[in-house]
Design an enzyme around this catalytic site. Structure first.
Site, PDB file in Angstrom:
ATOM      1  N   ASP A  34      -5.868   2.150  -3.396  1.00  0.00           N
ATOM      2  CA  ASP A  34      -7.126   2.063  -2.666  1.00  0.00           C
ATOM      3  C   ASP A  34      -7.412   3.355  -1.904  1.00  0.00           C
ATOM      4  OD1 ASP A  34      -5.229   1.782  -0.662  1.00  0.00           O
ATOM      5  OD2 ASP A  34      -6.173   0.035   0.275  1.00  0.00           O
ATOM      6  N   ASP A  68      -1.126   1.130  -3.950  1.00  0.00           N
ATOM      7  CA  ASP A  68      -2.051   0.165  -4.535  1.00  0.00           C
ATOM      8  C   ASP A  68      -3.374   0.793  -4.944  1.00  0.00           C
ATOM      9  OD1 ASP A  68      -3.010   0.614  -1.967  1.00  0.00           O
ATOM     10  OD2 ASP A  68      -3.561  -1.474  -1.625  1.00  0.00           O
ATOM     11  N   SER A  97       0.812  -1.214   0.000  1.00  0.00           N
ATOM     12  CA  SER A  97       0.000   0.000   0.000  1.00  0.00           C
ATOM     13  C   SER A  97       0.847   1.267   0.000  1.00  0.00           C
ATOM     14  CB  SER A  97      -0.963  -0.042   1.191  1.00  0.00           C
ATOM     15  OG  SER A  97      -1.907   0.991   1.144  1.00  0.00           O
ATOM     16  N   ASP A 105      -2.234   6.179  -3.536  1.00  0.00           N
ATOM     17  CA  ASP A 105      -1.131   5.502  -2.848  1.00  0.00           C
ATOM     18  C   ASP A 105      -0.678   4.324  -3.710  1.00  0.00           C
ATOM     19  OD1 ASP A 105      -3.324   3.861  -2.455  1.00  0.00           O
ATOM     20  OD2 ASP A 105      -2.785   3.320  -0.412  1.00  0.00           O
TER      21      ASP A 105
END
Length: 488
Positions: free
Chosen positions: A282, A280, A101, A278
């Site tokens: 999400d 990833d 992440s 960010d």
């Protein structure tokens, strides 16, 4: 024995804490657990972000899955919400994401989804963990014999994994007969998987975004191939920054945790909107047309007020964590809406939304869940939804976001010798009680231990910034005296 799973999967320094051996064991264990719950053999969607270690861990995880008979559907570089969506859309048994992440490039993580694309429930994560730990031998991560065991590195939501360089036995070796011949799992490529995800985003965006000027900060991460494609597909005029991943630059001085360069680009380009993802994708943090940062609290407020006007906010309720600013709560209350607070972590937000039948929730960090369209946070989808409100209302983001007037908020992380038992320390409780009395109804104080680090976090907010800072320091001082490093 250190736990493997935290609130956001298994996470640690790649190749030291999160090793290929551990990824292999997790894959084999996950295949067995998924098969036991949803039928044999499982089909598992696998995606990753752009970290250098992602390819290594993808290969090991896939090998573990296939060694237990699972079919692997490889997506390559794909956002976490993309994997979540495609797990459901492709009618897979489960999904897996290899990503850390928003954490630095040297970290990586693995988390699993159920057939609907939701994070595995605690009991299934525990079943996977038990198989992995029971199947490890002496000198393995579970035995605590390797270097780096229980790192406590403070990498965010994932647990700091117990590390080791030894391979150990395969997950759940006792009583498990590996398949042979045609029973071994295979690859099953789905060439149009990415296009299916983009079409989903286009449907959510709807019409009216043609010509909108947007700057996208892809954080050199998983958003790189997908965010620009999604925005161009809806007709926006797109400028992209930080879209050259090399495996070592993900989240470095860019993305949702460092939106300063995005703000500069928005002003330079004269854009209507900036979005920083960010690693990833999400999460998303927005920047308005004046180059001012719009965080997750303001995004929640803008979306909530628009949904309420359209009769699309059941119960007039938004779900957020205890860390969301009091300014969000006041803005919602002024509009006749309600804020339900949960513990920190998007898992808790999701649970509260499902239990209450609510459709909007999220975190100050920009992890926003639009439950009618996704079961996890999706930064690209959130950005498109935010732009749709701008188009529908004809108002710039600066005016929409002004509905939230954040109150001063001070957060202090106090290093401690131990996190347990802080609630029983009379000095700490006296300091908290005194702070609450002085704040009155015009502020909040929150004290909680970190989930991964030897820290106690103190958050105080209220209208008087000087008082807020004084009270935060007072409570932090009491914690240092009672539990600070060097005390017992």
């Amino acid at each position: 024995m250190a736990r493997l799973f935290g609130t956001d999967g298994v996470r640690g320094v790649a190749n030291t804490e999160l090793t290929a051996e551990l990824a292999l064991a997790l894959g084999r264990a996950a295949a067995r657990v998924l098969a036991g719950r949803w039928g044999d053999p499982p089909r598992v969607v696998v995606g990753r972000d752009t970290r250098a270690s992602g390819e290594m861990l993808e290969a090991a995880l896939a090998a573990g899955l296939m060694s237990a008979g699972a079919t692997v559907i490889p997506l390559g570089v794909m956002t976490t919400p993309g994997v979540s969506y495609l797990t459901g859309a492709l009618h897979a048994t489960g999904g897996a994401v290899i990503s850390a992440s928003h954490n630095p490039p040297e970290y990586n993580g693995i988390k699993f989804f159920d057939p609907q694309g939701r994070k595995l429930p605690d009991e299934l994560e525990e079943a996977v963990e038990e198989l992995v730990l029971d199947g490890r031998g002496e000198g393995s991560p579970a035995a605590g014999g390797g270097p780096g065991a229980a790192s406590g590195s403070g990498t965010g939501d994932g647990a700091a994994v117990a590390a080791g360089r030894g391979g150990g036995a395969p997950a759940g070796a006792a009583g498990f007969v590996p398949p042979v011949g045609g029973g071994v799992g295979r690859w099953q490529a789905v060439p149009d998987a990415g296009e299916r995800y983009l079409e989903h985003l286009r449907r959510v965006a709807g019409p009216g975004l043609e010509g909108l000027r947007v700057v996208l900060d892809c954080a050199h991460g998983a958003a790189t191939p997908w965010a620009p494609a999604a925005w161009r597909a809806v007709g926006a005029r797109v400028t992209v920054i930080h879209d050259a991943p090399d495996g070592t630059n993900i989240n470095v001085g860019c993305g949702s945790t460092a939106p300063q360069s995005l703000a500069e680009a928005v002003r330079r380009e004269g854009a209507d909107l900036g979005l920083a993802f960010d690693g990833d994708a999400d999460r998303v943090i927005a920047v308005d047309e004046q180059g001012r940062v719009v965080d997750g609290d303001a995004i929640l407020a803008v979306l909530a007020l628009d949904m309420a006007r359209r009769g699309d906010l059941p119960g007039g309720t938004v779900v957020a964590t205890v860390m969301s600013n009091l300014g969000l709560e006041r803005a919602l209350k002024a509009a006749g809406l309600r804020l339900v607070r949960t513990r920190v972590g998007d898992r808790h937000v999701c649970e509260a939304m499902e239990e209450g039948g609510y459709v909007l929730g999220g975190e100050q960090s920009g992890h926003i869940i639009l439950r009618r369209h996704a079961v996890t946070g999706d930064g690209i989808l959130t950005g498109l939804a935010l732009a749709s409100v701008m188009v529908r209302t004809g108002q710039p983001l600066s005016r929409l976001a002004a509905v939230v007037q954040p109150v001063p908020q001070v957060l202090i992380n106090v290093p401690v010798a131990r996190r347990d038992g802080w609630e029983e320390e009379p000095g700490i409780q006296a300091a908290i009680a005194a702070a609450r009395q002085r704040l009155g109804e015009g502020g909040r104080i929150l004290v909680r231990p970190s989930g991964t680090e030897p820290l106690i976090r103190v958050m105080v907010e209220g209208d008087d910034e000087a008082l807020v800072r004084e009270l935060a320091e007072s409570v932090a001082g009491a914690i240092r005296r009672a539990l600070g490093r060097g005390t017992d």
